[in-house]
Every structure is written in structure tokens, then in C-alpha cells.
Design a protein around this motif. Structure first.
Motif, PDB file in Angstrom:
ATOM      1  N   PRO A  78     -60.826  35.452 102.188  1.00  0.00           N
ATOM      2  CA  PRO A  78     -61.157  36.646 102.987  1.00  0.00           C
ATOM      3  C   PRO A  78     -60.602  37.912 102.333  1.00  0.00           C
ATOM      4  CG  PRO A  78     -59.442  35.350 104.071  1.00  0.00           C
ATOM      5  CD  PRO A  78     -59.868  34.581 102.847  1.00  0.00           C
ATOM      6  N   ASN A  79     -61.162  39.041 102.713  1.00  0.00           N
ATOM      7  CA  ASN A  79     -60.749  40.369 102.228  1.00  0.00           C
ATOM      8  C   ASN A  79     -60.939  40.555 100.732  1.00  0.00           C
ATOM      9  OD1 ASN A  79     -60.002  41.390 104.791  1.00  0.00           O
ATOM     10  ND2 ASN A  79     -58.118  40.194 104.672  1.00  0.00           N
ATOM     11  N   LYS A  80     -61.994  39.957 100.200  1.00  0.00           N
ATOM     12  CA  LYS A  80     -62.356  40.147  98.793  1.00  0.00           C
ATOM     13  C   LYS A  80     -63.732  40.801  98.740  1.00  0.00           C
ATOM     14  CE  LYS A  80     -58.730  38.110  97.167  1.00  0.00           C
ATOM     15  NZ  LYS A  80     -57.728  38.814  96.394  1.00  0.00           N
ATOM     16  N   THR A  81     -64.012  41.472  97.628  1.00  0.00           N
ATOM     17  CA  THR A  81     -65.300  42.159  97.507  1.00  0.00           C
ATOM     18  C   THR A  81     -66.054  41.664  96.279  1.00  0.00           C
ATOM     19  OG1 THR A  81     -64.310  43.971  96.256  1.00  0.00           O
ATOM     20  CG2 THR A  81     -64.473  44.262  98.634  1.00  0.00           C
ATOM     21  N   ILE A  82     -67.364  41.848  96.347  1.00  0.00           N
ATOM     22  CA  ILE A  82     -68.236  41.568  95.220  1.00  0.00           C
ATOM     23  C   ILE A  82     -69.379  42.576  95.280  1.00  0.00           C
ATOM     24  CG2 ILE A  82     -69.663  39.870  96.409  1.00  0.00           C
ATOM     25  CD1 ILE A  82     -69.664  38.282  93.714  1.00  0.00           C
ATOM     26  N   ALA A 105     -68.143  35.216 106.467  1.00  0.00           N
ATOM     27  CA  ALA A 105     -68.596  36.382 107.223  1.00  0.00           C
ATOM     28  C   ALA A 105     -68.327  37.611 106.358  1.00  0.00           C
ATOM     29  CB  ALA A 105     -67.851  36.487 108.549  1.00  0.00           C
ATOM     30  N   TYR A 106     -69.262  38.563 106.363  1.00  0.00           N
ATOM     31  CA  TYR A 106     -69.104  39.727 105.488  1.00  0.00           C
ATOM     32  C   TYR A 106     -69.706  40.977 106.119  1.00  0.00           C
ATOM     33  CZ  TYR A 106     -73.990  38.877 104.145  1.00  0.00           C
ATOM     34  OH  TYR A 106     -75.349  38.692 104.154  1.00  0.00           O
ATOM     35  N   THR A 107     -69.273  42.097 105.586  1.00  0.00           N
ATOM     36  CA  THR A 107     -69.878  43.399 105.865  1.00  0.00           C
ATOM     37  C   THR A 107     -70.285  43.970 104.517  1.00  0.00           C
ATOM     38  OG1 THR A 107     -67.768  44.564 105.682  1.00  0.00           O
ATOM     39  CG2 THR A 107     -68.409  43.807 107.888  1.00  0.00           C
ATOM     40  N   PHE A 111     -70.323  43.874  98.939  1.00  0.00           N
ATOM     41  CA  PHE A 111     -70.014  42.946 100.016  1.00  0.00           C
ATOM     42  C   PHE A 111     -68.500  42.798 100.149  1.00  0.00           C
ATOM     43  CE2 PHE A 111     -74.210  41.066  98.718  1.00  0.00           C
ATOM     44  CZ  PHE A 111     -74.880  41.394  99.879  1.00  0.00           C
ATOM     45  N   HIS A 112     -68.027  42.723 101.394  1.00  0.00           N
ATOM     46  CA  HIS A 112     -66.601  42.533 101.681  1.00  0.00           C
ATOM     47  C   HIS A 112     -66.472  41.337 102.626  1.00  0.00           C
ATOM     48  CE1 HIS A 112     -62.415  43.592 102.331  1.00  0.00           C
ATOM     49  NE2 HIS A 112     -62.620  43.362 103.616  1.00  0.00           N
ATOM     50  N   ASP A 119     -64.228  35.161  93.996  1.00  0.00           N
ATOM     51  CA  ASP A 119     -63.250  35.239  95.090  1.00  0.00           C
ATOM     52  C   ASP A 119     -63.891  35.539  96.436  1.00  0.00           C
ATOM     53  OD1 ASP A 119     -61.222  34.712  93.347  1.00  0.00           O
ATOM     54  OD2 ASP A 119     -60.458  36.771  93.263  1.00  0.00           O
ATOM     55  N   PHE A 120     -64.942  36.353  96.455  1.00  0.00           N
ATOM     56  CA  PHE A 120     -65.610  36.729  97.697  1.00  0.00           C
ATOM     57  C   PHE A 120     -66.009  35.507  98.524  1.00  0.00           C
ATOM     58  CE2 PHE A 120     -69.756  37.100  99.777  1.00  0.00           C
ATOM     59  CZ  PHE A 120     -69.494  38.085 100.718  1.00  0.00           C
ATOM     60  N   TYR A 121     -66.464  34.441  97.886  1.00  0.00           N
ATOM     61  CA  TYR A 121     -66.942  33.249  98.570  1.00  0.00           C
ATOM     62  C   TYR A 121     -65.814  32.279  98.943  1.00  0.00           C
ATOM     63  CZ  TYR A 121     -71.512  34.762  96.942  1.00  0.00           C
ATOM     64  OH  TYR A 121     -72.652  35.489  96.715  1.00  0.00           O
ATOM     65  N   VAL A 122     -64.597  32.537  98.463  1.00  0.00           N
ATOM     66  CA  VAL A 122     -63.492  31.601  98.664  1.00  0.00           C
ATOM     67  C   VAL A 122     -62.414  32.170  99.594  1.00  0.00           C
ATOM     68  CG1 VAL A 122     -61.732  30.204  97.495  1.00  0.00           C
ATOM     69  CG2 VAL A 122     -63.918  30.650  96.368  1.00  0.00           C
TER      70      VAL A 122
END
Length: 160
Positions: A130-134, A88-90, A100-101, A125-128
Motif C-alpha cells: 500500500p501507499n506506492k505509486t506507478i 485498491a487505488y486512486t 496510480f496510488h 511495488d504498486f501491486y504488492v
């Protein structure tokens, strides 16, 4: 018919025509931009290969979405396990640049053979976690889909 009844009937037909035209426009717009796209990605890292599908589903108004990551993880060309998780992302945007976060990562399959450390070798990291950005630059390709780039380097094509 009297002039008043004729005028009222014409007005009613005009309103119905406008409403049906608006409804048709919204439906055709939704078909052309379904707020989802799919990308097939193959990642190689040393003796590892991951064949994955990224299904992006998003809501433009809320700037939220979910990306479903699914695929197979191979080590020395032998399947090691299955990848299946939802992220899930914002996002925030500045022109074509989107940041993306990840807000939540839900592992659909609990494959013990593929740890987060192994996934981190083939996915950002974003896909693995939570609370990571790309950050991506996303370029529209008409109604066919989007090209996700990092800088000027295309990363993958996400088709409608």
C-alpha cells in the motif's frame, strides 16, 4: 379529442420518447465502456515465471478502482504457489498520463510460499504494497480496450 388533449398527448409522447432515447444512450454507452478491463501478463525473472491476470475495475467520476491480481508463480517451471490479491487505488491524470496510488492491498489467498519479497521480483511495488505509486500512459484503442505504456514502450493491452 380537443386540441388541448391532442397537444398534451403529443407533449407526453415527446417527453417519453426523449426519456427512452436518453436511457438507451446511457445503456449502450455503459456496454461500450463498462469501466473494467482485463490484461493477461507473463513475467520472467531469472528462474521464475509468473502467469497473471490483471482485472482493472474503476469509477471514472471518483477516480478510484480496484485491480484484482491473480495467477500462478512458477520456480524452475514448477508451480510454487498462487497469487490472488486485490489492490485498491486512486489516480490523478494529466492528459493520457495516469499516476496510480495504491491505498490498500488485500491478500485473498494467504499462500505462505509466496512472500511479498518474491512478488516484488515479478510485480512493481504498486501491486504488492500500500501507499506506492506507478505511472502509466494509457492509450484508448476504440471500444476494444487500452494499451498501458511506460514512456513509448507498451507494457500490456487491457481488453474490455
Amino acid at each position: 379529442m380537443t386540441k388541448k388533449k391532442t397537444a398534451a398527448l403529443c407533449m407526453l409522447l415527446f417527453v417519453l420518447g426523449g426519456a427512452s432515447g436518453y436511457y438507451y444512450h446511457r445503456q449502450s454507452e455503459r456496454m461500450l465502456d463498462p469501466e473494467k478491463c482485463t490484461a493477461s501478463v507473463v513475467v520472467y525473472y531469472k528462474d521464475v515465471r509468473a502467469n497473471m491476470t490483471l482485472d482493472f475495475m474503476y469509477t471514472l467520476e471518483k477516480r478510484t478502482g480496484v485491480v484484482a491480481v491473480s495467477g500462478t508463480y512458477y520456480h524452475n517451471d514448477k508451480p510454487l504457489g498462487v497469487i490472488r490479491q486485490d489492490v485498491a487505488y486512486t489516480w490523478t491524470e494529466n492528459k493520457d498520463n495516469l499516476r496510480f496510488h495504491s491505498t490498500r492491498v488485500h491478500k485473498v489467498t494467504n499462500d505462505a510460499a509466496i512472500s511479498d519479497d518474491l512478488l516484488n521480483d515479478v510485480l512493481p511495488d504498486f501491486y504488492v504494497y500500500p501507499n506506492k505509486t506507478i505511472s502509466y500512459t494509457i492509450l484508448t484503442q476504440g471500444h476494444r480496450g487500452f494499451i498501458f505504456t511506460v514512456g513509448k514502450r507498451p507494457i500490456f493491452f487491457c481488453a474490455h
